[in-house]
Scaffold this motif. Structure first.
Motif, PDB file in Angstrom:
ATOM      1  N   PHE A 106       0.849  -1.180   0.000  1.00  0.00           N
ATOM      2  CA  PHE A 106       0.000   0.000   0.000  1.00  0.00           C
ATOM      3  C   PHE A 106       0.889   1.236   0.000  1.00  0.00           C
ATOM      4  N   THR A 107       0.481   2.253  -0.761  1.00  0.00           N
ATOM      5  CA  THR A 107       1.246   3.487  -0.860  1.00  0.00           C
ATOM      6  C   THR A 107       0.621   4.568   0.013  1.00  0.00           C
ATOM      7  N   ARG A 108       1.330   5.686   0.145  1.00  0.00           N
ATOM      8  CA  ARG A 108       0.788   6.825   0.884  1.00  0.00           C
ATOM      9  C   ARG A 108      -0.466   7.353   0.194  1.00  0.00           C
ATOM     10  N   ALA A 109      -0.448   7.308  -1.131  1.00  0.00           N
ATOM     11  CA  ALA A 109      -1.629   7.761  -1.874  1.00  0.00           C
ATOM     12  C   ALA A 109      -2.827   6.851  -1.603  1.00  0.00           C
ATOM     13  N   ASP A 110      -2.564   5.532  -1.458  1.00  0.00           N
ATOM     14  CA  ASP A 110      -3.644   4.595  -1.124  1.00  0.00           C
ATOM     15  C   ASP A 110      -4.303   4.988   0.186  1.00  0.00           C
TER      16      ASP A 110
END
Length: 502
Positions: A10-14
């Motif tokens: 999972f990314t920060r944008a997610d």
């Protein structure tokens, strides 16, 4: 454990998008509540008893069997049996049955038959099912990350909890002394969330109309302490004698994403009793969205507001995913069935076992007492503080039948006396209001009465047996294995735990 996870990273944008989607889901839920979108508002369904039971797997020598995937393949019934977090766990989803007439008898027969078939199919793996709140022979070496069930959700949950926490999980619990012994203490670090898997439970579901949800949830919170005291069945972990229902504090510690500094700041834990009585189910979902960061930020491309505008029922997948990683002892659940949305209370305080009859009795007591309290002339939660209800839960978990619980109009009373004098008559009235026959009410509530009269729960029986075996010269591991062997024999025979000889 909720919905499956497809993403491996999972990314920060997610996370930012997931937060936005959760808030969109909360707004959609508020709109559905305001516009009367729930079928229960118009046509309340027949009351149904629904439950999930978590099991441990053991070998013939009573050690944990790390074989849940092979076991489930042999059982070959995905609709009923599913994986759980630990390789030594499986979960059984019991098809809901009616709380009217003598419908519970058929549910009980079905449960017994399903367990009999499952046990027969898994003997080839040197495995058998055990209904117990915490497996007494489980040791620390069984709780390493390598024993997490191979499933993206479980692996991600473990990784995200440790990423949020930034350090190992500390288990720190002082036990209640066994007869003639000093108090024992468990103080260890864990490098996985598998201590959570050691906490095997009975989860009870009740579908509730939105305008009745707050009363039912508040009543369930009031009942939690008495439920746990009556049903305590988890006195040992890692060879240590702990609380009568050690699931409660161990679960609270095993999924705690807060390092010490955040605890000191008063950040709320993810295993949570709550902090206030509510006036609407919306209070709970709104608190979840405000207080807790995402653990599994899986995002869909569905706009819940657009779904409502199109006349469709949104699944609110982000809300459901987020809700599944916040472990309230009485959890609100949003779901839909055949395109119709509904709300449920998931009662999570009870341990599994010891027998099918004890399980049915625990369920009947909860459903009956809940209905009786909701329909009382003066709500019990208007007469006691929320903190008192939370203190009851921990007192019941620590001392079982020896707990002193607070109740309005009574003050502090022993758990057995409170149930016998106050709560059993309320439960009987509540089950009668549901439409359960006198024969069915007597079958299950007499088990609760028997426990109170004998003061014997699964936990007190286990503790007494271990003392007896140790007094006869067995070591603690030998005593635990001998006790568990007798426990399994009694579980299979099926007589309620208050009749088990020591």
């Amino acid at each position: 454990m909720g919905r499956e996870v497809t993403s491996r990273t999972f990314t920060r944008a997610d996370r930012r998008l997931f937060r936005q989607k959760v808030l969109m889901c909360v707004d959609a839920l508020e709109r559905m509540l305001r516009e009367g979108a729930f079928a229960d508002d118009v046509d309340p369904p027949r009351p149904m008893l629904g439950m999930e039971i978590e099991f441990n797997l053991v070998h013939a020598d009573m050690t944990p069997a790390m074989s849940n995937l092979a076991v489930l393949e042999s059982i070959d019934d995905d609709a009923v049996f599913q994986t759980e977090l630990g390789q030594f766990n499986v979960e059984m989803n019991v098809r809901p049955g009616p709380l009217i007439g003598e419908g519970t008898f058929e549910l009980e027969r079905t449960l017994r038959a399903s367990l009999h078939v499952a046990d027969a199919r898994i003997h080839g793996h040197d495995a058998q099912l055990v209904m117990v709140g915490m497996l007494p022979t489980l040791q620390l070496e069984h709780l390493g990350r390598e024993w997490i069930t191979a499933n993206p959700r479980y692996e991600q949950l473990n990784d995200q909890i440790f990423a949020a926490r930034g350090e190992d999980i500390e288990l720190d619990l002082e036990g209640v002394p066994l007869e003639g012994r000093l108090a024992e203490q468990l103080k260890v670090d864990a490098n996985s969330v598998l201590p959570e898997a050691a906490c095997t439970s009975l989860q009870l579901h009740l579908r509730v109309a939105p305008d009745e949800f707050a009363a039912h949830w508040n009543a369930a919170q009031c009942l939690a302490g008495a439920q746990v005291a009556l049903a305590a069945n988890a006195p040992f972990m890692a060879g240590t004698a702990l609380w009568h229902e050690s699931r409660i504090p161990i679960f609270e510690q095993a999924t705690d994403t807060r390092p010490l500094e955040l605890k000191n700041q008063g950040v709320r834990p993810r295993v949570w009793f709550g902090e206030r009585w509510i006036t609407s189910v919306f209070d709970l979902f709104e608190e979840n969205s405000r207080y807790f960061p995402a653990l599994l930020p899986e995002v869909s491309d569905i706009d819940p507001a657009a779904e409502l505008d199109a006349g469709r029922v949104p699944d609110l997948s982000e809300l459901q995913m987020h809700n599944g990683t916040i472990y309230r002892w009485n959890r609100p659940v949003y779901d839909s069935d055949d395109g119709k949305p509904h709300l449920r209370i998931e009662n999570r305080v009870l341990p599994a076992g010891p027998t099918v009859l004890d399980t049915m009795a625990n369920a009947a007591f909860y459903y009956g007492a809940l209905r009786g309290l909701v329909e009382s002339d003066r709500p019990v939660w208007s007469q006691m503080s929320f903190n008192a209800a939370e203190e009851n839960l921990h007192a019941g978990a620590k001392y079982g039948m020896d707990a002193e619980l607070y109740w309005p109009g009574v003050g502090f009373a022993g758990a057995d006396e409170l149930v016998l004098r106050r709560l059993l008559p309320i439960a009987d009235e509540g089950l009668a209001a549901f439409g359960l026959s006198a024969k069915a009410r007597d079958r299950y509530l007499s088990v609760i009465e028997g426990r109170c009269v004998t003061r014997q729960t699964g936990a007190s029986w286990q503790r007494a047996q271990v003392v007896r075996h140790e007094n006869a010269g067995l070591s603690r591991p030998e005593a635990l294995a001998a006790m568990l062997r007798q426990y399994v024999e009694n579980m299979r025979e099926g007589s309620p735990v208050h009749t088990w000889p020591v």
